[in-house]
Design an enzyme around this catalytic site. Structure first.
Site, PDB file in Angstrom:
ATOM      1  CD  GLN A  21      -2.450  -1.144   2.885  1.00  0.00           C
ATOM      2  OE1 GLN A  21      -2.177  -1.955   3.576  1.00  0.00           O
ATOM      3  NE2 GLN A  21      -3.574  -0.610   2.903  1.00  0.00           N
TER       4      GLN A  21
ATOM      5  CG  HIS B   4      -2.749   2.735  -2.254  1.00  0.00           C
ATOM      6  ND1 HIS B   4      -2.643   2.575  -0.746  1.00  0.00           N
ATOM      7  CD2 HIS B   4      -3.906   2.122  -2.503  1.00  0.00           C
ATOM      8  CE1 HIS B   4      -3.710   1.986  -0.252  1.00  0.00           C
ATOM      9  NE2 HIS B   4      -4.367   1.687  -1.333  1.00  0.00           N
TER      10      HIS B   4
ATOM     11  CB  THR C 124      -1.498  -3.096   6.480  1.00  0.00           C
ATOM     12  OG1 THR C 124      -2.621  -2.453   5.998  1.00  0.00           O
ATOM     13  CG2 THR C 124      -1.474  -4.510   6.599  1.00  0.00           C
ATOM     14  CB  SER C 125      -4.080   0.339   9.856  1.00  0.00           C
ATOM     15  OG  SER C 125      -4.736   0.746   8.444  1.00  0.00           O
TER      16      SER C 125
END
Length: 268
Positions: free
Chosen positions: A105, A123, A215-216
């Protein structure tokens, strides 16, 4: 924890099609701001409010200053031990005739700097531009990206936008075009590139082990990738500084700095 790590390392040694999904947490340890949460401001603007097509249409000079700041910052940071461990693991597994797909990402290019190959950037990239007219995508690593942005981009909240004329901002170099360029980044409110998304889904469908690093698990569509893999009963390991909304769906969870946990998991 030692037994859990040993178990996951055995999973990795038997896997032949490994997916590594990374987010901003892996680069935060190199000093790249995540721009999420309370600290996510540049000057007096919340960073997410600048990463939109509407913000660019209203004030392309301001948005380009923000991205010039980010390009300057990232150009000075180095890949950390986690980036290096991922790249070395990929190289080692390829030599064994196995496959390691890195899907990120992040837009900072640090995986590539560390030596990783064929990184799928969900992204986009800080080092690519897209023409607003002919849509040509080009690599551009120049800093500043154009003369008018030299010395611009300071995060000092007392600085106002420079209001650089549009004709002095980055322009397309395709013959007979010359239109305004924008960063080739997926902004809030925009859809991911269909080809990139299809590549990601193909990797998800075929992997037999998965690592989710930094990553969240709240930014879609990437947030649904690991749970999709887990539903196929494929082993998934999460590496993060804290638990995420997806932690309960993962077979393995390693809490702590990525530079420590990932390095141990991927060591020879």
């Amino acid at each position: 924890m030692h037994n859990v790590m040993k178990s996951f390392r055995e999973v990795l040694s038997n896997a032949s099609n490994i997916l590594i999904l990374t987010g901003s947490g892996i680069s935060a340890e190199s000093g790249v701001p995540t721009f999420r949460g309370a600290g996510g401001f540049w000057r007096k603007y919340q960073a997410q409010s600048l990463a939109t097509p509407e913000a660019f249409a209203a004030n392309p000079s301001l948005v380009w200053e923000f991205y010039e700041y980010r390009r300057q910052l990232v150009s000075k940071v180095k890949p950390n031990k986690a980036h290096e461990a991922v790249a070395e693991f990929q190289k080692r597994k390829i030599a064994e005739g196995k496959n390691v797909s890195i899907v990120t990402q992040n837009i900072d290019g640090l995986h590539q700097k560390a030596g990783a190959q064929d990184v799928l950037e969900l992204h986009g990239s800080l080092y690519k531009t897209r023409c607003t007219k002919c849509h040509n995508i080009a690599i551009n690593e120049n800093i500043p990206i154009c003369p008018a942005l030299a010395g611009k981009g300071s995060p000092d909240p007392n600085i106002m936008s420079s209001d650089i004329p549009r004709e002095e901002l980055p322009r397309c170099e395709i013959e007979d075009c010359g239109a305004l360029l924008r960063p080739d980044i997926i902004w809030f409110g925009e859809q991911l590139d269909e080809n990139v998304l299809q590549q990601a889904f193909d990797i998800i469908a075929s992997c037999d082990a998965c690592l989710v690093i930094g990553t969240s698990a709240i930014v879609y569509p990437a947030a649904m990738f690991a749970p999709q893999v887990a539903r196929r009963n494929v082993p998934v390991a999460e590496f993060n500084i804290e638990e995420t909304p997806a932690t309960g769906q993962m077979q393995y969870h390693f809490q702590g700095p990525c530079t420590t946990t990932v390095t141990e998991a991927l060591a020879p």
